[in-house]
Design an enzyme around this catalytic site. Structure first.
Site, PDB file in Angstrom:
ATOM      1  CB  SER A 289      -0.875   0.005   1.245  1.00 46.31           C
ATOM      2  OG  SER A 289      -0.054   0.114   2.399  1.00 46.31           O
ATOM      3  CG  ASP A 290       1.516   5.848  -1.213  1.00 41.43           C
ATOM      4  OD1 ASP A 290       1.433   6.591  -2.193  1.00 41.43           O
ATOM      5  OD2 ASP A 290       2.422   5.965  -0.350  1.00 41.43           O
ATOM      6  CE1 TYR A 291       2.931   8.003   6.709  1.00 42.09           C
ATOM      7  CE2 TYR A 291       5.072   7.214   6.004  1.00 42.09           C
ATOM      8  CZ  TYR A 291       4.278   7.798   6.957  1.00 42.09           C
ATOM      9  OH  TYR A 291       4.816   8.190   8.139  1.00 42.09           O
TER      10      TYR A 291
END
Ligand code: GLC
Length: 736
Positions: A289-291
């Site tokens: 996932s992104d942050y």
């Protein structure tokens, strides 16, 4: 020495004693049996632990869970799979040793970081490198970036970013390859090959993670993290292809984007992750996932609570959760309660273990951790590579009366960016701006007779400088003015509604242009800026973007004519903010406005033209390239265009010849222009060579309303061009 220093010294001694023996590449069967065997020993908790990434010292990134004391506990439990943003070798070694020696199974961590255009040596911002239209240029930048980062503890880089972009208000256009899918797909391949070098066990390479999956660049209004909405057909035609290219090139990971697709956040979008990426594209790496993008699905109002996030994410196919802690907190419970199958955890865990085994972390968990990484930084070879890449990234937009190259002219240098060291650009890794060669220093390095007076800050004139400037200009042959935006003004979370050149800079340009000497504009920016008001005051313009550590030398080399500018724009420049979005591959509409035959009730603005201020594919050279004996022929593989090209100048130079196609009709409305071929052609002064570019049959295909990718057997115009609007010759063909 105090305890901490003693401990540090002891760890450094251990790092010095790390044996760095060659690591054998793993065969598929070795990987499979290793992972199967290890998985068979793991508890559910340990498998879930592999799916979690957090940060540690917070130095490189800050986030909700980089509490180092908490991490030490979790690592010893085998509850963390990887770390984000770390660069401190002692800390990385300490954590890795904890994972390897103080857990039941000794599974090593991997270390991920954003190395997107250099690590310690700054390469040009990605949008600038894309203007080279050159896979070799991008390959070189990523290869050298990987060398530095792989000697600084890092296993994986979160690059390439391949978002297709059409709105320069969005700060992250700076990280992209621009508005065209065909080019971005080719460059995606080059990045992956440059980072990974097809040898992940090497001590000099990085694993790549292509991002942001998918269509993040379509954020409405160019506003960061904003809503995205597009049809599946457009998704397939424009936005998925660069990811397919990266997957086919062997990219090890894919990062999901913050935005929704079809109403569902990409991070928990089963269609995107399982059906398209893991299904259709047969992606066998891992999805990260992104942050905190998984946790943010609650804010999207698509997940009820964190437990729901965990359930929806693992079901959709997310393998590794960055910074959010829903996997760590809820996956075991969800399996034990029978809400999700353990097989989902097994698949994700296997992908992570396979990655760690492939890169050699089980052979040598400390392979990228060195006692003194700076030994590998800023090497002459790396700086030279950065200089060459920077030279290939500079776009000349204007050069009236051939004011350039300077040829010994005496120069007055002015402007807020004339002696600015902060010209690396966004996501600059651990570059130090003090290493940057400024434009002033570059001119001095190249023995240009230059007198520097700043004249203006970004947003205000320095009136007290004006008289000095006038005196200097009277005693000079030419003025060079360095304008634009500060490097922090683009990049993530730097969407800007006003991307015009600040009034103070326009005013200074106007005043100086009235002093009777030609003015050369050098524009530093991370995005296309609105050049409409200031362009008139410059005889010549170089768009410098942000060129990294060697900025000043690359610009000076170009200004004196040692480097002949060759780059071409990968993103259209709007006339005004009101014209956004403007892009080259637009549709015709039912009432196209024909400039040569203007009629009322046509698709046009009252106050500006439809054409961009500078078009996609535009860029000038000191050379004048002539094309003769152009032939188009239908061959088995596609349409072959052959031509004689002559460099009519005293300069060795490089032309980027382009080929566009246009479907005469189709079952859906198709763009009037689609880039389907290009070639960088380097010629000596006055050299003529016969060249050719092939447009492959497959590249005529387009997704129709039934989502079938086909040529539909219609007629196409094939165009040999110098830019998207500067067509040299065209011919019609029927393509089955
Ligand atoms: C950021 C960015 C992403 C980056 C990640 C890790 O928010 O969106 O591009 O790789 O976090 O730093």
């Amino acid at each position: 020495m105090n305890d901490t220093n003693i401990k540090t010294e002891q760890i450094l001694e251990e790092i010095r004693n790390v044996k760095r023996n060659p690591i054998n590449k793993k065969t598929d069967s070795e990987i499979e049996s290793f992972v199967k065997d290890l998985m068979g020993k793991m508890t559910l908790e340990e498998k879930v632990g592999q799916l979690y990434q957090t940060s540690h010292d917070g130095s490189a990134v800050s986030g909700p869970s980089f509490d180092s004391s908490r991490n030490n506990i979790l690592i010893k439990q085998g509850a963390i799979g990887s770390m984000l943003g770390m660069i401190n070798q002692v800390d990385m070694f300490r954590l890795q040793k904890m994972a390897v020696e103080e857990t039941r199974l000794g599974i090593p961590l991997f270390f991920g970081n954003d190395v997107i255009h250099g690590h310690r040596t700054g390469f040009p911002q990605n949008i600038a490198m894309a203007c080279s239209f050159d896979e070799d240029t991008v390959y070189k930048a990523s290869k050298y970036s990987a060398f530095e980062a792989s000697h600084c503890g890092i296993t994986m880089t979160y690059s390439p970013m391949v978002d297709i972009v059409r709105d320069p208000r969005w700060g992250r256009v700076t990280e992209s390859n621009g508005e065209d899918t065909f080019l971005s797909s080719n460059l995606a391949r080059a990045y992956v090959k440059g980072y990974q070098q097809d040898d992940l066990t090497s001590y000099d390479t990085l694993a790549a993670c292509v991002k942001h999956y998918v269509a993040y660049g379509l954020a409405e209004g160019g506003r960061e993290y904003n809503t995205v909405d597009l049809s599946e057909r457009m998704l397939r035609e424009h936005y998925l292809k660069p990811f397919k290219a990266a997957v086919d090139a062997g990219v090890e990971s894919v990062m999901t984007s913050f935005n929704i697709y079809n109403g569902v956040p990409a991070t928990i979008n089963k269609f995107l992750l399982r059906d398209v990426l893991k299904g259709e594209m047969k992606f066998d790496g891992f999805i990260i996932s992104d942050y905190t993008s998984s946790g943010e699905t609650i804010a999207h109002k698509v997940a009820k609570d964190e437990k729901d996030v965990a359930r929806k994410s693992i079901t959709a196919g997310l393998d590794h959760e960055m910074m959010s802690t829903t996997y760590s907190d809820y996956l075991v419970e969800l399996v034990r309660d029978g809400e999700i199958e353990e097989s989902l955890i097994d698949d994700s865990c296997a992908r992570i273990l396979k990655f760690k085994y492939k890169v050699g972390l089980f052979d040598n968990p400390y392979k990228n951790i060195y006692p003194n990484p700076s030994e590998f930084f800023l090497l002459e070879e790396t700086r030279q590579a950065a200089l060459e890449v920077s030279k290939n990234s500079i776009v000349m937009l204007k050069n009236e009366m051939n004011v350039l190259p300077l040829k010994g002219k005496k120069v007055t240098l002015v402007g807020p960016l004339a002696n600015e060291t902060k010209v690396i650009g966004a996501w600059g890794g651990i570059t130090d701006h003090l290493d940057c060669v400024t434009l002033l220093q570059g001119l001095q390095n190249y023995d240009v007779d230059v007198n520097y007076i700043k004249g203006a800050e970004y947003f205000e004139l320095i009136n007290s400088d004006l008289e000095l400037i006038e005196q200097s200009v009277n005693d000079s042959d030419v003025v060079i003015m360095a304008i634009g935006e500060e490097q922090w003004m683009s990049g993530e979370c730097n969407a800007r509604a006003d991307i015009t050149i600040p009034e103070a800079q326009v005013e200074l340009a106007r005043k100086i242009s009235e002093m009777g000497k030609p003015v050369v504009g050098i524009v530093f920016a991370g995005r296309p800026l609105i050049m409409t008001d200031i362009e008139q005051y410059f005889s010549s313009i170089l768009y410098a973007w942000f060129l990294g550590t060697e900025s000043g030398n690359a610009l000076a080399s170009t200004l004196i004519g040692e480097n002949n500018p060759s780059a071409k724009l990968v993103m259209s420049f709007p006339h005004s903010i009101g014209q956004i979005p403007v892009y080259y591959n637009a549709l015709n509409t039912g009432r196209p406005f024909i400039k040569e035959n203007p009629e009322p009730y046509r698709s046009v603005y009252r106050d500006i033209p439809n054409e961009p201020f500078y078009e996609f594919g535009y860029g000038l050279s000191y050379s004048d390239f002539k094309y003769d004996n152009i032939t188009f022929s239908k061959v088995e593989d596609g349409i072959l265009i052959e031509f004689d090209i002559t460099n009519k100048s005293e300069f060795d130079g490089t032309e980027i010849t382009q080929v566009y196609i246009e479907a005469m009709w189709f079952s859906v409305s198709r763009p009037n222009n689609e880039l389907k071929g290009y070639k960088r052609i380097s010629l000596l002064a006055n050299e003529t060579r016969r060249e050719q570019i092939l447009v492959k049959n497959d590249d005529f295909k387009h997704y129709n309303a039934e989502l079938v990718n086909t040529t539909e057997g219609v007629d196409y115009i094939v165009k040999l061009a110098k830019s998207s609007s500067n067509i040299i010759k065209k011919e019609k063909f029927n393509i089955k």
